[in-house]
Design an enzyme around this catalytic site. Structure first.
Site: not given
Length: 221
Positions: A86, A199, A201
């Site tokens: 990001c 993102h 994750e």
């Protein structure tokens, strides 16, 4: 293998570390994942991850205040793989225009500017796409474009949250794009350095696949 998630007050550290541990487990990679902003710990890393959320200027200031840019420069030039997430990806650019013009790491071409989404054609010209760009969007890329895309298929979804995006970049450094009122760079790479606007994750299987690829990536400096 030691993976260091870089702590520079950029946020989103624990979730990035946890997703990396999960990706290592799924790949059968023995990896110690630590969160640290200490230069000596970074120097011991086999992989570096730079998360980021919030404003470009604030994250750039945090990185500068921590004094970590020189060690990042040296280690990545010497062959240590780097992943920006990001705003961590955005910091790879030459500059950011959020809250004034702030110098970036200069690892890729372009500047990070506020997105200006075109009217939403699917809903008619009266409705303009909102900012931040938040939610699941498809990834557009050529299969085999980069080792980190292995196992990911064009059209699969990743999770985005941002109002600023890279522009005026080098097409050769742009691995993936997405559509949000126009084409938006979603992943960039140059040498040992790569970054995702989305993102990883929070992107479930797609994110874990990409993180697993990162752990096994052997780039050429």
């Amino acid at each position: 293998m030691r993976v260091v998630v870089i702590d520079y007050n950029g946020g989103n550290l624990a979730s990035a570390a946890q997703a990396t541990r999960r990706a290592a487990q799924l790949r059968g990679v023995e990896a110690e994942v630590v969160i640290s902003g200490e230069e000596s710990v970074l120097q011991s890393a086999d992989r570096l991850i730079l998360p980021g959320q919030g404003a470009f200027a604030d994250c750039a200031h945090g990185l500068h205040q921590a004094g970590l840019q020189p060690v990042l420069e040296r280690m990545t030039q010497d062959g240590t793989p780097f992943l920006g997430i990001c705003v961590g990806m955005q910091l790879m650019a030459e500059s950011g225009l959020e809250h004034g013009c702030t110098e970036g790491l200069g690892w890729i071409k372009g500047e990070v500017a506020r997105m200006e989404p075109a009217p939403d054609e699917a809903a008619g010209t009266a409705r303009t796409l909102r900012l931040p760009h938040m939610g699941w969007n498809t990834l557009d890329f050529t299969p085999g474009a980069h080792p980190l895309t292995e196992g990911v298929q064009p059209g699969e979804h990743a999770y985005f949250v941002h109002s600023y995006a890279l522009r005026h970049g080098d097409p050769a450094e742009c691995v993936m794009t997405t559509q949000y009122g126009g084409q938006v760079p979603a992943m960039v790479a140059r040498g040992t350095r790569c970054g995702t606007q989305f993102h990883v994750e929070k992107s479930q299987e797609v994110g874990l696949t990409l993180l697993g690829n990162f752990l096994q990536w052997q780039p050429v400096p």
